[in-house]
Design an enzyme around this catalytic site. Structure first.
Site, mmCIF file in Angstrom:
data_model
loop_
_atom_site.group_PDB
_atom_site.id
_atom_site.type_symbol
_atom_site.label_atom_id
_atom_site.label_comp_id
_atom_site.label_asym_id
_atom_site.label_seq_id
_atom_site.Cartn_x
_atom_site.Cartn_y
_atom_site.Cartn_z
ATOM 1 N N ASP A 32 -66.327 57.638 57.158
ATOM 2 C CA ASP A 32 -65.839 56.604 57.598
ATOM 3 C C ASP A 32 -65.448 55.490 56.468
ATOM 4 O O ASP A 32 -66.175 55.467 55.258
ATOM 5 C CB ASP A 32 -66.941 55.759 58.499
ATOM 6 C CG ASP A 32 -66.322 54.775 59.278
ATOM 7 O OD1 ASP A 32 -66.279 54.858 60.521
ATOM 8 O OD2 ASP A 32 -65.982 53.508 58.707
ATOM 9 N N ASN A 88 -68.699 55.738 70.760
ATOM 10 C CA ASN A 88 -68.340 54.541 71.624
ATOM 11 C C ASN A 88 -67.090 54.826 72.475
ATOM 12 O O ASN A 88 -66.163 55.736 72.005
ATOM 13 C CB ASN A 88 -67.826 53.476 70.423
ATOM 14 C CG ASN A 88 -69.018 52.983 69.513
ATOM 15 O OD1 ASN A 88 -69.904 52.925 70.081
ATOM 16 N ND2 ASN A 88 -68.839 52.665 68.342
ATOM 17 N N HIS A 101 -64.471 60.257 68.861
ATOM 18 C CA HIS A 101 -65.230 60.457 67.618
ATOM 19 C C HIS A 101 -66.741 60.475 67.722
ATOM 20 O O HIS A 101 -66.904 59.533 68.498
ATOM 21 C CB HIS A 101 -64.381 59.759 66.484
ATOM 22 C CG HIS A 101 -64.292 58.295 66.571
ATOM 23 N ND1 HIS A 101 -63.529 57.835 67.505
ATOM 24 C CD2 HIS A 101 -65.283 57.110 66.354
ATOM 25 C CE1 HIS A 101 -63.695 56.432 67.443
ATOM 26 N NE2 HIS A 101 -64.789 56.121 66.790
ATOM 27 N N HIS A 103 -69.773 59.095 65.577
ATOM 28 C CA HIS A 103 -70.333 58.649 64.365
ATOM 29 C C HIS A 103 -71.451 59.356 63.798
ATOM 30 O O HIS A 103 -72.369 59.506 64.836
ATOM 31 C CB HIS A 103 -70.720 57.377 64.533
ATOM 32 C CG HIS A 103 -69.621 56.433 64.768
ATOM 33 N ND1 HIS A 103 -68.954 55.725 63.786
ATOM 34 C CD2 HIS A 103 -68.813 56.358 65.896
ATOM 35 C CE1 HIS A 103 -67.847 54.984 64.353
ATOM 36 N NE2 HIS A 103 -67.956 55.157 65.687
HETATM 37 P P1 5GP Z 1 -65.354 52.958 66.807
HETATM 38 O O1 5GP Z 1 -65.385 51.568 66.824
HETATM 39 O O2 5GP Z 1 -63.814 53.130 67.537
HETATM 40 O O3 5GP Z 1 -66.200 53.705 67.322
HETATM 41 O O4 5GP Z 1 -65.020 53.422 64.983
HETATM 42 C C1 5GP Z 1 -64.030 53.710 64.608
HETATM 43 C C2 5GP Z 1 -64.272 53.873 63.064
HETATM 44 O O5 5GP Z 1 -63.171 54.222 62.268
HETATM 45 C C3 5GP Z 1 -64.684 52.807 62.344
HETATM 46 O O6 5GP Z 1 -66.203 52.935 61.991
HETATM 47 C C4 5GP Z 1 -64.150 52.428 61.249
HETATM 48 O O7 5GP Z 1 -64.574 52.003 59.997
HETATM 49 C C5 5GP Z 1 -63.329 53.692 61.041
HETATM 50 N N1 5GP Z 1 -62.032 53.671 60.748
HETATM 51 C C6 5GP Z 1 -61.171 52.979 60.955
HETATM 52 N N2 5GP Z 1 -59.683 53.228 60.415
HETATM 53 C C7 5GP Z 1 -60.226 54.142 59.588
HETATM 54 C C8 5GP Z 1 -59.397 55.026 58.608
HETATM 55 O O8 5GP Z 1 -58.079 54.831 58.487
HETATM 56 N N3 5GP Z 1 -60.034 56.008 57.666
HETATM 57 C C9 5GP Z 1 -61.374 56.169 57.927
HETATM 58 N N4 5GP Z 1 -61.892 57.083 57.179
HETATM 59 N N5 5GP Z 1 -62.207 55.526 58.990
HETATM 60 C C10 5GP Z 1 -61.402 54.582 59.528
#
Ligand code: 5GP
Ligand code: ZN
Length: 114
Positions: A32, A88, A101, A103
């Protein structure tokens, strides 16, 4: 969200760089960009799925594969003492990137809860 413009589809195709943890033909794991724990990586299916809200029986195999991969990759990343999986889903689930995804969070406590 089309697969063409989806950030995680683009990461899955290698069009956007990521720090890879694991990759095969159907899944990708990468760190992340804003870690919320000492170890924080994501596992995605390479084929676009918005979230569990729009998943169905056709996704059972890849979902099972992603969950089954988690302990192996977590241990490889040093999470010998435990780890957490978070998915999420949708706006009320706090999902920011609309490509399914998992985490994987671990490392010595304390760290922020998602
Ligand atoms: P969500 O809130 O959708 O469950 O989590 C999305 C996750 O993707 C967040 O923890 C954020 O830090 C991560 N993220 C967003 N953009 C990028 C990116 O361009 N590269 C990587 N490696 N992680 C990302
Ligand atoms: Zn996507």
């Amino acid at each position: 969200m089309s697969a063409e413009n989806c950030l995680f589809c683009r990461i899955g195709r290698g069009e956007v760089p990521s720090k890879k943890v694991f990759e095969d033909d159907s899944v990708l794991a990468f760190h992340d960009i804003h870690p919320a724990a000492p170890v924080h990586f994501l596992i995605i299916p390479k084929s676009h799925v918005d979230s569990l809200l729009t998943s169905g029986p056709e996704h059972e195999a890849v979902l099972g594969k992603m969950v089954a991969l988690a302990p192996r990759l977590a241990k490889e990343q040093g999470c010998d003492n435990g780890f957490r999986l978070v998915i999420n889903n949708g706006p009320d689930g706090g999902q920011e990137v609309d490509h399914l995804h998992i985490h994987i969070l671990g490392g010595p406590r304390p760290w922020k809860r998602l």
